[in-house]
Design a protein around this motif. Structure first.
Motif, short mmCIF file in Angstrom:
data_model
loop_
_atom_site.label_atom_id
_atom_site.label_comp_id
_atom_site.label_asym_id
_atom_site.label_seq_id
_atom_site.Cartn_x
_atom_site.Cartn_y
_atom_site.Cartn_z
N PHE A 15 8.92 -12.53 61.31
CA PHE A 15 9.31 -13.54 60.52
C PHE A 15 8.05 -14.46 60.47
CE2 PHE A 15 13.24 -12.34 61.63
CZ PHE A 15 14.09 -12.56 60.52
N PRO A 16 7.13 -14.79 59.68
CA PRO A 16 5.92 -15.49 59.78
C PRO A 16 6.22 -17.03 60.27
CG PRO A 16 6.63 -15.66 57.24
CD PRO A 16 7.61 -14.81 58.14
N ILE A 17 5.09 -17.43 61.12
CA ILE A 17 5.13 -18.89 61.55
C ILE A 17 4.22 -19.60 60.67
CG2 ILE A 17 4.74 -20.37 63.60
CD1 ILE A 17 5.23 -17.76 65.24
N LYS A 24 -0.22 -22.25 56.16
CA LYS A 24 -0.56 -20.98 56.52
C LYS A 24 -0.01 -20.33 57.39
CE LYS A 24 -5.24 -21.48 54.30
NZ LYS A 24 -6.67 -21.55 54.47
N THR A 25 0.31 -18.96 57.50
CA THR A 25 0.78 -18.19 58.26
C THR A 25 -0.29 -17.93 59.46
OG1 THR A 25 1.85 -16.93 56.81
CG2 THR A 25 1.51 -15.91 58.92
N ILE A 26 0.23 -18.60 60.61
CA ILE A 26 -0.76 -18.44 61.73
C ILE A 26 0.01 -17.70 62.95
CG2 ILE A 26 -1.41 -20.95 61.33
CD1 ILE A 26 0.64 -21.72 63.38
N GLY A 27 1.00 -16.80 62.66
CA GLY A 27 1.54 -15.86 63.58
C GLY A 27 2.66 -15.16 62.88
N ASN A 28 3.26 -14.50 63.80
CA ASN A 28 4.63 -13.51 63.30
C ASN A 28 5.68 -13.80 64.61
OD1 ASN A 28 4.48 -12.69 60.63
ND2 ASN A 28 2.31 -11.93 61.52
N GLY A 275 12.11 -14.29 86.44
CA GLY A 275 11.16 -14.70 85.30
C GLY A 275 12.00 -14.91 83.81
N ASP A 276 11.35 -15.58 82.96
CA ASP A 276 11.82 -15.75 81.62
C ASP A 276 11.57 -14.61 80.56
OD1 ASP A 276 13.04 -18.19 82.36
OD2 ASP A 276 11.11 -19.21 82.05
N ILE A 277 12.23 -14.44 79.54
CA ILE A 277 11.92 -13.51 78.48
C ILE A 277 11.04 -14.02 77.88
CG2 ILE A 277 12.86 -12.31 76.47
CD1 ILE A 277 15.72 -12.81 77.31
N PRO A 278 9.68 -13.21 77.61
CA PRO A 278 8.46 -13.74 76.82
C PRO A 278 8.90 -13.88 75.49
CG PRO A 278 7.94 -11.65 78.14
CD PRO A 278 9.67 -12.11 78.11
N SER A 279 8.08 -14.92 74.48
CA SER A 279 8.37 -15.27 73.25
C SER A 279 8.07 -14.08 72.51
CB SER A 279 7.50 -16.55 72.92
OG SER A 279 7.65 -16.57 71.44
N PRO A 280 9.04 -13.76 71.43
CA PRO A 280 8.63 -12.41 70.44
C PRO A 280 7.56 -12.88 69.67
CG PRO A 280 10.83 -13.67 69.74
CD PRO A 280 10.23 -14.32 71.17
N ALA A 281 7.18 -14.30 69.48
CA ALA A 281 5.84 -14.68 68.77
C ALA A 281 4.70 -14.27 69.58
CB ALA A 281 6.18 -16.12 68.32
#
Length: 321
Positions: A15-17, A24-28, A275-281
């Motif tokens: 999913f685009p960020i 503009k798309t700066i990440g996913n 620890g926390d779950i990392p971000s999927p982004a």
């Protein structure tokens, strides 16, 4: 040889960020990041993992309710993402979904008869004259009473609403059904009734299920094979008995260690993940699980583990196995 109904190959859904003045798309957000498995006729594959790992996105992308980013999904040998609108519409009745929330997934302005029978009319499978008989047959099959057809969703309990959702999915006589947390919103006694209903219907009509759930006990009961997802990736996949008796991936071991034992005299050695779950982004480099893994090595931080068969159809993605 049992027919393969669904085959998933290297499926990805990002999913685009959007950001900045011009959006503009700066990440996913890498919700599903290259998973592969297959489901045979009359088989149930359970999909487990923590919230946000991509289970529901996997199910919806497999039905083409979401468009893929990469990869292929084959339904009985046909790539569903290469079908045009007419071909996809003809295939839709064979692939259905039971949604997680039986409260929000039903239209409150429609009666049970209209909710369950709508798809028959929409796809031209029955005339208005015949649809009532088919609806009646289906809701009785799903454990509802004949007088329920005239009622509206607010007049039912959670378990009854979920039966309505099941009837809506079954009325087109599908071959593959995604059960997206189909029993998670229900009381335990009602869960057992719905699971028994799904198993009885599968035995009778040879449905294939993708059963998405957080509850490892439920998945163990209903599934033939189980896949474990972490941060969009499949970390382990095996036959039910093999996975529950001989888990290989550290994440699978941690999940299974949290399953309650009904005998109060027995104790299980809990594996606590810190620890926390990392971000999927912004997933970690190398193995995505290395930030929480008690067995990590330098290689885990740098190199993505290969998803491989370690014998007997038991797949795992881990450097230490």
């Amino acid at each position: 040889m049992t027919e393969t109904v669904i085959k998933v190959e290297n499926l990805k859904k990002y999913f685009p960020i959007k950001g900045g003045v011009f959006k503009k798309t700066i990440g996913n957000v890498k919700a599903v990041d290259g998973i592969s498995f297959e489901i045979k006729k009359g088989e149930t594959v359970g999909l487990v993992g923590e919230s946000g790992c991509g289970k529901s996105t996997t199910g919806r992308t497999m039905l083409r309710l979401l468009e893929k980013t990469k990869g292929n999904v084959y339904f009985k040998g046909k790539d569903i993402f290469k079908l045009d609108k007419k071909e996809l519409r003809r295939m839709r009745p064979k692939m259905q979904i039971i949604f997680q929330d039986p409260y929000s997934s039903l239209n409150p302005r429609m009666s049970v008869s209209e909710i369950v029978g709508e798809a028959l009319l929409d796809h031209g499978f029955a005339t208005k004259k015949d649809v009532n008989d088919k609806v009646m047959e289906t809701i009785l099959e799903c454990g509802l009473a004949s007088h329920h057809v005239r009622r509206y969703p607010h007049e039912f309990s959670g378990g009854q609403r979920q039966r309505i959702g099941i009837a809506r999915a079954l009325i087109l006589n599908p071959e593959f059904i995604v059960c997206d947390e189909a029993v998670s919103a229900l009381d335990v006694s009602i869960q057992a009734q719905i699971i028994n209903l799904l198993e009885d219907l599968q035995a009778e009509k040879q449905f294939s299920y993708l059963f998405i759930s957080h509850d490892l006990s439920v998945v163990k009961h209903i599934s033939h094979k189980v896949g474990v997802m972490y941060l969009g990736s499949m970390v382990e996949f095996a036959e039910k008995r093999e996975l529950y008796s001989k888990p290989l991936h550290p994440y699978t071991k941690a999940l299974l260690s949290a399953v309650p034992i009904p005998d109060p005299t027995l104790k299980r050695d809990r594996i606590i993940l810190y620890g926390d779950i990392p971000s999927p982004a912004n997933p970690p480099s190398g193995c995505k699980f290395h930030t929480r893994c008690p067995y990590k090595t330098k290689r885990c931080e740098e190199e993505i583990p290969e998803y491989r068969d370690v014998g007997g159809g038991h797949y795992v993605a881990c450097h230490i196995i």
